[in-house]
Design an enzyme around this catalytic site. Structure first.
Site, PDB file in Angstrom:
ATOM      1  N   LYS A  27      21.377  -4.845 -18.735  1.00  0.00           N
ATOM      2  CA  LYS A  27      21.561  -6.273 -18.414  1.00  0.00           C
ATOM      3  C   LYS A  27      22.960  -6.494 -17.837  1.00  0.00           C
ATOM      4  O   LYS A  27      23.967  -6.158 -18.473  1.00  0.00           O
ATOM      5  CB  LYS A  27      21.356  -7.091 -19.692  1.00  0.00           C
ATOM      6  CG  LYS A  27      21.286  -8.594 -19.511  1.00  0.00           C
ATOM      7  CD  LYS A  27      20.886  -9.231 -20.849  1.00  0.00           C
ATOM      8  CE  LYS A  27      20.600 -10.705 -20.771  1.00  0.00           C
ATOM      9  NZ  LYS A  27      20.066 -11.236 -22.054  1.00  0.00           N
ATOM     10  N   CYS A  43      16.382 -11.161 -18.351  1.00  0.00           N
ATOM     11  CA  CYS A  43      16.595 -12.522 -18.881  1.00  0.00           C
ATOM     12  C   CYS A  43      17.690 -13.284 -18.147  1.00  0.00           C
ATOM     13  O   CYS A  43      17.453 -13.782 -17.052  1.00  0.00           O
ATOM     14  CB  CYS A  43      16.844 -12.442 -20.384  1.00  0.00           C
ATOM     15  SG  CYS A  43      16.420 -13.987 -21.225  1.00  0.00           S
ATOM     16  N   GLU A  84      11.811  -8.549 -23.233  1.00  0.00           N
ATOM     17  CA  GLU A  84      13.183  -8.229 -23.632  1.00  0.00           C
ATOM     18  C   GLU A  84      13.214  -7.996 -25.144  1.00  0.00           C
ATOM     19  O   GLU A  84      12.562  -8.696 -25.902  1.00  0.00           O
ATOM     20  CB  GLU A  84      14.112  -9.398 -23.263  1.00  0.00           C
ATOM     21  CG  GLU A  84      15.563  -9.140 -23.633  1.00  0.00           C
ATOM     22  CD  GLU A  84      16.501 -10.310 -23.292  1.00  0.00           C
ATOM     23  OE1 GLU A  84      16.037 -11.461 -23.272  1.00  0.00           O
ATOM     24  OE2 GLU A  84      17.691 -10.041 -23.033  1.00  0.00           O
TER      25      GLU A  84
HETATM   26  N1  LIG Z   1      18.327 -14.955 -23.552  1.00  0.00           N
HETATM   27  C1  LIG Z   1      18.838 -14.899 -22.319  1.00  0.00           C
HETATM   28  O1  LIG Z   1      19.359 -13.888 -21.907  1.00  0.00           O
HETATM   29  C2  LIG Z   1      18.800 -16.060 -21.397  1.00  0.00           C
HETATM   30  C3  LIG Z   1      18.395 -17.400 -21.849  1.00  0.00           C
HETATM   31  O2  LIG Z   1      17.808 -17.621 -22.889  1.00  0.00           O
HETATM   32  C4  LIG Z   1      18.742 -18.477 -20.915  1.00  0.00           C
HETATM   33  O3  LIG Z   1      19.297 -18.186 -19.840  1.00  0.00           O
HETATM   34  O4  LIG Z   1      18.505 -19.641 -21.212  1.00  0.00           O
END
Ligand SMILES: NC(=O)CC(=O)C(=O)O
Length: 331
Positions: free
Chosen positions: A166, A207, A94
């Site tokens: 996302k 994520c 990401e």
């Molecule tokens: N950074 C993200 O999108 C998610 C994350 O760090 C978490 O769910 O904990």
């Protein structure tokens, strides 16, 4: 935990200066595979799996800096090295071309659909040169005045097959630990992204998307063989939730799950957890790593999906008289 299968990738080697200029325009976004899941009263009608095959995958846990061009060079080198190690499906982290911060997203954002994205051009060229299917982590995308956290998927000729924005934005506030609100700068994407590639049928999440089991269930019902989550968990949630969530999505859906994080960078305002991991359909960790730059290699045998599902027929055993999966974006 099984031994990590890693190939340590050193710093980027010299890169052809023409990399960013190599491809004139990104190709049009491909049509997404629309699911065939269902609003049937008896529960989801599962799309049949594509033919089984074996695929070597590489999860490139990259060192990310504030220098976009350097980040693209690092990615290019990792893709080349992964291909040399036999990988046919390569995954990046990401926000691999910019720091993970709300200050950076607007500054680094690129117009993908307008054909003005140097990052997309570079990634397309890298996928074509290495002849790999590339799930290119994510980059900040600017489109019609909005910003998105966007993952582009390329085929082995460099064609942009699909992009996933996302869906679930990372808005959390854990007092004394971490506060982050992606919604200050980013907009949520429109929905699931399923893409048929030479390396299998992929369901893409980014994520925080991994925390939502319904998205993974939709992908499984649409016949995906592997769920891929570029992600940048942090030092609060990462140790507790990162591997747990990957295993949970895998065991719930009897499916392969791949996660790919940036390496931890002590100079960064956001400390990524790292630990990019490949998980099998029995929730077994196939390969993983710690927080330093590395490429995790794993062999996926999609034939295991049918075997696991025959041995433990969860789909047939669901009680659709009690609950139901509703895929609201299915045609
Ligand atoms: N950074 C993200 O999108 C998610 C994350 O760090 C978490 O769910 O904990």
């Amino acid at each position: 935990m099984p031994t990590a299968s890693t190939v340590k990738i050193a710093g980027a080697s010299a890169l052809a200066a023409a990399m960013l200029a190599a491809v004139s325009r990104p190709r049009a976004v491909g049509r997404l595979v629309r699911g065939i899941v269902t609003r049937a009263a008896g529960g989801p009608v599962y799309t049949p799996l594509p033919p089984p095959q074996k695929v070597k995958v590489a999860l490139c846990q990259l060192h990310v800096t504030a220098d976009k061009e350097q980040n693209l060079k690092t990615a290019r080198k990792a893709i080349e090295d992964a291909a040399a190690a036999g990988a046919k499906l390569v995954v990046l982290p990401e926000m691999f071309n910019c720091p993970y911060s709300n200050d950076s997203f607007p500054t680094y954002a690129e117009d993908i659909e307008g054909g003005a994205s140097g990052s997309v051009a570079a990634l397309s060229a890298a996928a074509a040169a290495a002849r790999v299917t590339l799930v290119a982590g994510s980059i900040p995308e600017r489109c019609h005045g909005k910003l998105y956290n966007t993952c582009c998927v390329f085929d082995s000729r460099g064609k942009l097959l699909a992009k996933h924005r996302k869906v679930h934005l990372f808005d959390i506030d854990i007092p004394g630990k971490i506060t982050f609100k992606e919604s200050l700068t980013l907009s949520p994407g429109p929905g699931p992204t399923v893409v048929d590639t030479e390396a299998g049928r992929l369901g893409i999440g980014i994520c925080y998307d991994i925390r939502f089991p319904e998205l993974a269930q939709i992908y499984a019902a649409r016949g995906c063989q592997v769920l891929i989550y570029p992600g940048a968990f942090n030092m609060t949630t990462g140790p507790v939730h990162w591997e747990l969530l990957a295993k949970a999505r895998a065991v719930d859906n009897q499916i392969f799950v791949l996660t790919c994080s940036p390496a931890r960078n002590p100079d960064s305002s956001y400390q990524a957890w790292g630990h990019s991991t490949a998980v099998g359909p029995f929730a077994e960790v196939l390969a993983t790593t710690e927080h330093a730059p590395a490429t995790v290699l794993a062999d996926l045998d999609y034939g295991q999906l049918a075997e696991r599902r025959a041995a433990m027929p969860l789909r047939q055993q669901k009680r659709h008289d009690l609950y139901l999966l509703l895929d609201k974006t299915a045609p």
